[in-house]
Write a protein that holds these residues in place. Structure first.
Motif, PDB file in Angstrom:
ATOM      1  N   LYS A 539       2.471   1.558   3.489  1.00 28.18           N
ATOM      2  CA  LYS A 539       2.424   1.689   2.027  1.00 28.18           C
ATOM      3  C   LYS A 539       2.495   0.330   1.318  1.00 28.18           C
ATOM      4  O   LYS A 539       1.675   0.040   0.421  1.00 28.18           O
ATOM      5  N   PRO A 540       3.435  -0.571   1.652  1.00 32.08           N
ATOM      6  CA  PRO A 540       3.451  -1.878   0.984  1.00 32.08           C
ATOM      7  C   PRO A 540       2.177  -2.697   1.204  1.00 32.08           C
ATOM      8  O   PRO A 540       1.680  -3.343   0.280  1.00 32.08           O
ATOM      9  N   VAL A 541       1.643  -2.682   2.435  1.00 35.68           N
ATOM     10  CA  VAL A 541       0.414  -3.438   2.687  1.00 35.68           C
ATOM     11  C   VAL A 541      -0.745  -2.856   1.885  1.00 35.68           C
ATOM     12  O   VAL A 541      -1.577  -3.597   1.338  1.00 35.68           O
ATOM     13  N   MET A 542      -0.811  -1.536   1.773  1.00 39.64           N
ATOM     14  CA  MET A 542      -1.866  -0.914   0.980  1.00 39.64           C
ATOM     15  C   MET A 542      -1.748  -1.321  -0.489  1.00 39.64           C
ATOM     16  O   MET A 542      -2.758  -1.566  -1.168  1.00 39.64           O
ATOM     17  N   THR A 543      -0.540  -1.414  -0.992  1.00 43.88           N
ATOM     18  CA  THR A 543      -0.328  -1.839  -2.381  1.00 43.88           C
ATOM     19  C   THR A 543      -0.818  -3.270  -2.601  1.00 43.88           C
ATOM     20  O   THR A 543      -1.448  -3.579  -3.625  1.00 43.88           O
ATOM     21  N   LEU A 544      -0.535  -4.156  -1.642  1.00 44.03           N
ATOM     22  CA  LEU A 544      -0.970  -5.547  -1.776  1.00 44.03           C
ATOM     23  C   LEU A 544      -2.489  -5.676  -1.683  1.00 44.03           C
ATOM     24  O   LEU A 544      -3.119  -6.410  -2.460  1.00 44.03           O
TER      25      LEU A 544
END
Length: 586
Positions: A539-544
């Protein structure tokens, strides 16, 4: 229209991915560092991969003694079986409990299966034997025993650490102790000395006629020779010292006084057994400020113990000592100061652990625990290696097919999935390496199967999240809000799916024994790691990445191209277009 309150983020607002990524990065570095610091950089292999024999034992209690099968006695049985297996010269054997009634014994290759089954499947034997002589562990060259029971022509018998322990009545009166260790139990029983008798008749011959020299008893001479030649520094010699000897016969045995310091014992016949002990436990004596071991005997055991202690208390060292012999090994040899009957205590330089261990040994010997062999599996090292290679090959093929599917269908999004799989694989490997020495986890073939199944579970979580994002894009939203709006719906689906998988793994782990538990444990572990990776990495990598041009603008190779997905016109723009028209018409 009221403005949103400060400190609250609107639904679908952007999260802070840096914190989550920093957290999982710190965890990965810490776990990897711990793995290298411990020196266990590879997972511990199970018996089916390393080769050897795996035996499953089930504890049984006699009618009316069902409470004997409890955690304390099972742990004591594990320690006894470990000593038996080590007596065979086996290294790195695994003995552990499974559930409330099962013990799993994994013996590496090189041990005879039949011999191993005989060693680990029989009930422990506990006896109290009188000590006739004590000598250093190494063999002597001079005759070992005299009619008094002391070695002749050899160094003076050394007072072992166990010999310093004393036995007395349970009372608040302090007992004198000169022990450095109070280990094990032996029995002080009336036994004839294993030395030659004076003569067959005991009467002198006629005057002027030379008296005939009595012939030594062959059994006594053989026992003396065995005691003289016994080398307690040799593990195999220790294990074979009392094999095949009946409880009614004298024998020889070894005892460890201090770690690595052994003595050998010449012991008389046993008249008190472990079943004569009603209860025993290690307790702390408040008045004397020391740990002691208390013993209570049964009615029949009290009479036997009173008879033997009455005779031993009149002797000098070492004949005033009784040895507590467990499976042929002397675990303690306390001296007797007075006649004892229904209850007694052993005092010495005990600490909490040694006192409780000795109490458990005595209690275990008094309980009617037996073990039935449930299964015996033998796997050669070659077969285990071939199966491991086949399992790894199957895992590689499965992982390759998953990656091909992700690249072909999701294109740029497959990069996130592949990175997430890599993080999950790294965490799984490090945890398996650390759990080996920590809890005895061993990687067997079913566990490898569980890890392969986990690839599909982890990939399924990515697919759920990606499809939710695509649904939002099809509704006409841009990527950044689509990523945030899709997450709550995808999160619920992922948690429900992983909960079902973890529940199945937990039930399978509880109701099964043996190797199947390896599959259940690995499946449950990887399911939990899937949640950690999706929440703290995917989820965090997708947000970035949603903030980059390649993904944010919907490049045709990003996997998020609005045209390719058949997206509708932007929802917000449509609302703004119709609003003025409605106002003018009004």
């Amino acid at each position: 229209m009221a403005a949103p309150k400060k400190g609250r983020r609107p639904a679908g607002g952007q999260s802070r991915p840096g914190r989550a990524l920093a957290l999982i990065l710190i965890a990965m570095v810490a776990l990897t560092g711990g793995m290298f610091w411990s020196g266990h950089t590879t997972p511990r292999l199970g018996i089916d991969l390393a080769g050897g024999t795996s035996i499953t034992l089930k504890a049984k209690a006699e009618p009316g003694q069902e409470s004997a099968v409890n955690e304390t006695n099972m742990n004591t049985a594990v320690g006894i079986i470990e000593r038996r297996v080590n007596g065979l010269g086996v290294s790195e054997a695994e003995v552990q409990t499974q559930g409330a009634e099962n013990i799993i014994v994994n013996i590496p290759r090189g041990t005879n299966e039949k011999q191993a089954r005989e060693q680990v499947g029989t009930t422990a034997q506990l006896y109290f034997r009188p000590v006739l002589a004590v000598a250093p562990a190494a063999p002597q060259t001079a005759p070992s025993a005299t009619p008094s029971g002391k070695p002749s022509g050899s160094p003076k018998p050394t007072a072992s650490a166990s010999s310093g322990a004393t036995v007395g009545e349970k009372s608040p009166t302090p007992t004198a102790t000169a022990s450095t260790q109070g280990r094990a139990l032996t029995e002080a029983l009336k036994a004839p000395s294993p030395t030659p008798t004076a003569s067959s008749s005991g009467k002198p011959k006629a005057t002027g006629t030379p008296q005939a020299t009595p012939k030594p008893d062959p059994a006594t001479a053989a026992l003396e020779q065995k005691f003289t030649a016994l080398n307690c520094l040799d593990p195999k010699a220790r294990a074979a010292a009392g094999q095949g000897v009946k409880s009614s016969e004298p024998t020889v045995a070894c005892g460890e006084d201090d770690p690595g310091v052994w003595s050998k014992y010449l012991l008389g016949p046993a008249e008190v057994s472990g079943k004569d002990v009603d209860d025993a436990k290690g307790v702390f004596d408040q008045q004397r400020g020391m740990w002691i071991v208390t013993m209570d005997f049964t009615d029949s055991g009290s009479k036997k113990f009173q008879s033997i202690t009455s005779k031993l208390s009149q002797q000098t060292d070492p004949q005033n000592r009784f040895a507590i012999v467990l499976d042929g090994d002397v675990v303690s040899a306390p001296s007797v100061r007075q006649t004892l009957s229904a209850s007694a205590e052993i005092s010495g330089s005990f600490n909490q652990q040694t006192a409780q261990d000795l109490g458990n040994i005595l209690s275990y010997g008094a309980l009617p625990l037996t073990f039935q062999t449930q299964s015996v599996d033998t796997v050669t090292a070659a077969l285990g290696g071939d199966q491991l290679q086949a399992g790894l090959l199957a895992g590689a093929i499965g992982l390759g097919l998953v990656i091909i599917y992700l690249v072909a269908y999701y294109r740029g999004l497959s990069l996130i999935a592949i990175l997430s799989l890599g993080v999950s694989a790294l965490l799984t490997y490090v945890l398996m390496a650390l759990l080996g020495p920590a809890i005895g986890f061993a990687l067997n073939l079913p566990a490898v199967c569980g890890a392969i199944v986990a690839i599909g579970i982890t990939a399924d979580s990515f697919i759920v999240y990606f499809e939710r994002i695509r649904d939002e894009l099809r509704e006409g939203r841009t990527l950044r809000p689509a990523v945030e709006r899709a997450w709550p719906r995808a999160r619920r689906t992922i948690l429900v799916s992983d909960f079902v998988s973890f529940l199945a793994a937990a039930v399978l782990f509880i109701v099964t024994v043996g190797k199947v538990q390896g599959f259940a444990f690995t499946l449950g572990l990887t399911t939990l790691l899937d949640i950690v990776v999706v929440f703290l990495f995917t989820k965090p990598v997708m947000t970035l990445l949603a903030r980059t041009k390649f993904f944010g603008n919907g490049h045709k190779w990003s996997g998020l191209d609005p045209k390719r997905l058949g997206a509708k016109p932007p929802l917000r723009r449509a609302r703004r277009t119709h609003a003025p028209v409605d106002t003018k018409e009004a």
